[in-house]
Design a protein around this motif. Structure first.
Motif, PDB file in Angstrom:
ATOM      1  N   ILE A   1      15.827  99.606 113.745  1.00 51.45           N
ATOM      2  CA  ILE A   1      17.037 100.193 114.309  1.00 51.45           C
ATOM      3  C   ILE A   1      16.862 101.689 114.549  1.00 51.45           C
ATOM      4  N   LEU A   2      16.173 102.365 113.603  1.00 58.41           N
ATOM      5  CA  LEU A   2      15.930 103.795 113.758  1.00 58.41           C
ATOM      6  C   LEU A   2      14.888 104.093 114.832  1.00 58.41           C
ATOM      7  N   GLY A   3      14.022 103.122 115.118  1.00 56.99           N
ATOM      8  CA  GLY A   3      12.938 103.360 116.061  1.00 56.99           C
ATOM      9  C   GLY A   3      11.840 104.220 115.470  1.00 56.99           C
ATOM     10  N   THR A   4      11.593 104.078 114.175  1.00 54.16           N
ATOM     11  CA  THR A   4      10.570 104.871 113.491  1.00 54.16           C
ATOM     12  C   THR A   4       9.479 103.960 112.948  1.00 54.16           C
TER      13      THR A   4
ATOM     14  N   ILE B   1      22.235 102.386 109.092  1.00 53.80           N
ATOM     15  CA  ILE B   1      22.524 101.469 107.991  1.00 53.80           C
ATOM     16  C   ILE B   1      23.793 100.682 108.287  1.00 53.80           C
ATOM     17  N   ALA B   2      24.785 101.344 108.889  1.00 52.10           N
ATOM     18  CA  ALA B   2      25.998 100.631 109.287  1.00 52.10           C
ATOM     19  C   ALA B   2      25.680  99.529 110.285  1.00 52.10           C
ATOM     20  N   THR B   3      24.772  99.798 111.214  1.00 55.31           N
ATOM     21  CA  THR B   3      24.356  98.786 112.179  1.00 55.31           C
ATOM     22  C   THR B   3      23.636  97.635 111.486  1.00 55.31           C
ATOM     23  N   LEU B   4      22.707  97.969 110.593  1.00 51.66           N
ATOM     24  CA  LEU B   4      21.959  96.941 109.871  1.00 51.66           C
ATOM     25  C   LEU B   4      22.885  96.010 109.108  1.00 51.66           C
TER      26      LEU B   4
ATOM     27  N   ALA C   1      14.205  92.071 119.512  1.00 48.53           N
ATOM     28  CA  ALA C   1      13.314  93.041 118.868  1.00 48.53           C
ATOM     29  C   ALA C   1      13.338  94.337 119.664  1.00 48.53           C
ATOM     30  N   GLY C   2      14.378  95.126 119.498  1.00 47.05           N
ATOM     31  CA  GLY C   2      14.496  96.337 120.288  1.00 47.05           C
ATOM     32  C   GLY C   2      14.584  95.996 121.762  1.00 47.05           C
TER      33      GLY C   2
ATOM     34  N   LEU D   1      25.473  96.892 119.860  1.00 45.61           N
ATOM     35  CA  LEU D   1      24.179  96.481 120.391  1.00 45.61           C
ATOM     36  C   LEU D   1      23.355  97.650 120.883  1.00 45.61           C
ATOM     37  N   THR D   2      23.969  98.665 121.425  1.00 43.39           N
ATOM     38  CA  THR D   2      23.198  99.790 121.910  1.00 43.39           C
ATOM     39  C   THR D   2      22.430 100.461 120.781  1.00 43.39           C
ATOM     40  N   ARG D   3      22.966 100.417 119.578  1.00 41.86           N
ATOM     41  CA  ARG D   3      22.263 101.009 118.449  1.00 41.86           C
ATOM     42  C   ARG D   3      21.164 100.105 117.935  1.00 41.86           C
ATOM     43  N   ARG D   4      21.104  98.868 118.425  1.00 42.73           N
ATOM     44  CA  ARG D   4      20.068  97.939 117.977  1.00 42.73           C
ATOM     45  C   ARG D   4      18.804  98.057 118.813  1.00 42.73           C
TER      46      ARG D   4
END
Length: 555
Positions: A472-475, A383-386, A201-202, A8-11
């Motif tokens: 997920i990337l925050g871009t 991508i692993a998170t996605l 959503a983030g 979740l932290t990576r989300r």
């Protein structure tokens, strides 16, 4: 797919920026009020109306009544109720063609499903319900064409992955405003099982889930279905056209398989068999689908001689997912994602000589995808998170074994069936992966770059709201993800189109000459007034088994 607690932290990604890009054409941007039904729900009919699974002479009608305040969803309380229904040939109900009475109560959470028969093929009808002096919103539906009938055109919406916590259902609003849809196809993850603050959503929790916990019991799943069906945009699209649905994993629990799920802890969350039974019962009660608990969800609908639509259930019968893309279990010849009976059902549908287009409602991707080299470690982890991978993907091997890539022997059986019988005009319509794809199905991925031998086509819709790679990337959309998309397409030349960033919906049109899918993307999933813009269109010319970029959007 998606969102194990450990990741979740990576989300936590930045809020989706407005979608921009050269050549995007704006479409209607009406606000949420445009999505409300013409006749708003009364306190008795607060969950709207719906129709589904259209046949040439009948269609399934659905509603839910609240005969007393005690009869709250999931409460197991409240009195039995008598509900009358009408089907008319006009919106004003001056020509009522069918009517009847149904009873409901606590045993089915006060939901009503009626198979309204005696209707004419390829005909638009309007329907409504009455209970305790109240009248429901009016729904519009349409029957399927007669068997063997010539059908000049079939047009359907294609949707997947609508997480209420992650955004507003603007995709449903824009589709409800259209008048050209024969059917709405929803490929799974109609709702999500997570509790508040687990998957959103983030840093933005757009709307917290009810009940305020992960759904485990029958009461929990009933309440979650009820919450989703209070959304006005969802109600409006259900009232606008008949739906054809299947489930993926989040209708029960993440990465479900026949004996468990990644997001289920045996014992602490009860027995998986009981939890799955609860999820399937609530689904049967709350969805406009010809399915009852203990039955089979996979089924086939036909639209004259133009097309058949085989809807798959790829969670109930599958073997457990492999531990990794290099797990020796992947080589087992009897490894199944469909189960033997459903596999034969699928093969029979692909070989149907009575229809031209063989559509498959496919909850997870069937196209092989090998992970590319040369990506930054942060991107690989995202991508692993996605994809809910237990470890970052490895270059040169399948990147997601929750898909058909994790069941290669059975996919080989399907592809061999297409090849050996020289079957044309097969299109897999897929959701789950929160991204848009257009792929050819190679007979052999190793020789495809030379032979361009394609056995069919797969078209994948993006998510309505659930996280994409840029989230997920925050871009910003269409920045960092472009390099990932290019690398995947270079390493998988049968992948012709890929968009890892967008939220929205697709519209598919079939004619004898070809199939075309339009992708539409939302400007901001966290904005209830988000516009939708046309992004791209891809076409499959009849008889070619190939997908090419279309000249423009459907008209």
């Amino acid at each position: 797919m998606n969102a194990p607690d450990a990741q979740l932290t990576r989300r936590r990604a930045l809020q989706l920026a407005a979608a921009t890009g050269t050549g995007l054409a704006a479409v209607a941007a009406a606000g949420p009020a445009a999505a409300t039904p013409k006749h708003p729900s009364s306190p008795v009919f607060r969950h709207g109306v719906a129709s589904g699974d259209p046949l040439p002479g009948s269609v399934l009608l659905w509603t839910r009544v609240t005969p007393s305040e005690a009869a709250a969803p999931g409460s197991g309380a409240g009195p039995d109720a008598e509900v009358s229904w009408e089907v008319a040939a006009d919106a004003g109900f001056r020509r009522v063609v069918r009517r009847g009475v149904a009873r409901t109560g606590r045993g089915r959470d006060h939901t009503v499903k009626v198979d309204a028969g005696g209707l004419s093929p390829a005909t638009t009808y309007w329907y409504r319900f009455r209970c305790r002096g109240a009248t429901s919103p009016v729904g519009r539906t349409r029957t399927a064409p007669a068997p063997g009938a010539a059908v000049p055109r079939l047009r359907m919406a294609v949707l997947s992955c609508a997480n209420l916590q992650a955004g507003w259902f603007s995709a449903y609003r824009h589709l409800a405003a259209r008048t050209d849809l024969d059917v709405v196809l929803h490929l799974g993850d109609y709702l999500y099982e997570y509790g508040p603050d687990e998957y959103q959503a983030g840093d933005v929790l757009v709307r917290p889930h009810d009940p305020p916990r992960e759904t485990v019991t029958l009461a929990d799943y009933r309440r979650r279905h009820a919450q989703y069906k209070t959304d006005p945009d969802l109600q409006a699209l259900h009232a606008a056209a008949p739906w054809v649905v299947t489930w993926d994993d989040h209708e029960s629990a993440n990465d479900a398989w026949s004996g468990g799920a990644e997001n289920h802890t045996e014992g602490a969350e009860g027995a998986w068999r009981a939890r799955r039974a609860a999820a399937q019962q609530a689904y049967a009660e709350w969805m406009p689908v010809r399915y009852e608990p203990g039955g089979q969800l996979y089924r086939r609908l036909r639209f004259g001689r133009l097309a058949s639509l085989s809807m798959l259930d790829l969670r109930t019968y599958r073997d457990q997912q492999a531990s990794s893309p290099v797990d020796p279990a992947l080589a087992a010849p009897d490894r199944t994602i469909t189960g033997p009976d459903q596999l034969q059902f699928l093969l029979d549908g692909l070989g149907d000589p009575q229809v031209q287009w063989k559509l498959v409602g496919n909850p997870v991707m069937i196209s092989p995808v090998r992970f590319p080299n040369g990506l930054e470690s942060r991107t690989v982890e995202s991508i692993a998170t996605l994809l809910d991978l237990p470890a970052p993907p490895v270059a040169g091997v399948p990147y997601n074994v929750d898909q058909w890539d994790g069941y290669p022997a059975e996919r080989g059986t399907v592809l061999a069936h297409l090849r050996d019988r020289a079957i044309k005009d097969t299109v897999f319509l897929t959701g789950d992966i929160h991204s848009g794809w257009a792929c050819e199905l190679p007979s052999d991925p190793a020789t495809y770059p030379l032979t361009r031998d394609s056995l069919g086509v797969e078209l994948v819709c993006t998510s309505v709201t659930s996280d994409n790679l840029d989230d997920i990337l925050g871009t910003r959309p269409r920045t960092t993800s472009l390099a990932v998309e290019t690398a995947i397409k270079v390493n998988n030349p049968h992948v012709k189109y890929l968009d890892f960033d967008s939220h929205g919906f697709s519209v598919l049109e079939l004619t004898e000459a070809g199939a075309q899918m339009d992708w539409f993307v939302l400007t901001d999933r966290t904005d209830p007034r988000a516009a939708a813009v046309w992004s791209t269109s891809w076409r499959v010319a009849a008889g070619t088994n190939r997908v090419t970029r279309a000249q423009g959007r459907l008209r």
